[in-house]
Design an enzyme around this catalytic site. Sequence first.
Site, PDB file in Angstrom:
ATOM      1  CB  SER A 174      -0.961  -0.048   1.194  1.00  0.00           C
ATOM      2  OG  SER A 174      -2.026   0.852   1.030  1.00  0.00           O
TER       3      SER A 174
ATOM      4  CG  ASP B  39      -6.782  -2.916  -3.515  1.00  0.00           C
ATOM      5  OD1 ASP B  39      -7.328  -1.870  -3.126  1.00  0.00           O
ATOM      6  OD2 ASP B  39      -5.578  -3.167  -3.309  1.00  0.00           O
TER       7      ASP B  39
ATOM      8  CG  HIS C 130      -5.776  -2.455   0.137  1.00  0.00           C
ATOM      9  ND1 HIS C 130      -4.964  -2.027  -0.890  1.00  0.00           N
ATOM     10  CD2 HIS C 130      -5.263  -1.919   1.275  1.00  0.00           C
ATOM     11  CE1 HIS C 130      -4.015  -1.253  -0.405  1.00  0.00           C
ATOM     12  NE2 HIS C 130      -4.171  -1.170   0.905  1.00  0.00           N
TER      13      HIS C 130
END
Length: 325
Positions: free
Chosen positions: A166, A261, A291
């Site tokens: 991320s 995601d 995610h």
Amino acid sequence: MSLDPDLAAFLELVEANVMSGSKPSMHELTPAQARVEYDASTQILDVPGMAVESVTSISIPCRDGQHIHARFYKPIKLAEEKGPLPVLLYFHGGGYCVGGLDSHDSLCRSLAALTPCCVLNVAYRLAPEYRFPTAVYDAQDAYQWMLSAGTEYNWDITRIAVGGDSAGGTLATGLCLASRDSSWPQPVYQVLLYPCTSAWQNTESHRRFAQGYLLEATTLQWMFTHYLRDAADRKDWRFAPLEASNLSGLAPSFLILAEYDPLIDEGIAYADRLKAADVSTLVRIYPGMTHDFARLGSIVNEAYQVRKDIANALANEFYPNRNNC
């Protein structure tokens, strides 16, 4: 593929807790409260880390005179490895506001054990106490320090990979760009798990998965509001690598994306830009996943699978002559 059933059941439980008021959404919390909740949830969502030879706490000096913490995982050494070991410099996710050494302990232990390689997990400073570009500078300072400290820790500084998930993936690929532009040694590999790459969250996947798929649109903007100083920061490639005019000359990359995601479209766009710049790029989309699935070891088997996949990719880069890699 449909959403993984175990993951779907987990998300339904999360939604029920939010709707009942028993558990507020992250964007309803202060950053300090969110950090406590995020770390506490890790104990439930992830499995214990794999065995390594040792774990050492390290303090890394930064350009402003302060220090940041890091955790060094030394793997159980292979019998045939006589010299210094390769190392993965890892930056945790959490939208620049949450996350740290404990939230990503299991993931980093697993990568150290499975590859095997040393892993240095860096606790860069978080927003809003430290806004952009402090985390960027901390990542760069950690890399520079690692290059100078290799002998002390028996690291092979000619075999350094960078990685992150991320926001941590953004820091990792941004470090490759900074290394190229500053004529620092380029890492040999970059592992990017569902990185944030776009200045604006306006793709179809952001609309399609805005709510109910773990990373929600309101939470993402809550994070970025705390991190960025002003609207102009969004167009800075250190925040949004897709804004970089030139992606050539970067380390080979492994992009790990999740089907459900909101970041998947910008991840694919970044992979396409890397390929167009002749950067060797492997893209793998994990079906049925959301995610942050790499940290959901207690919920989905793919959390272990993706760790194996990353370890295999790193081993192929670190040990190109080993027959079983």
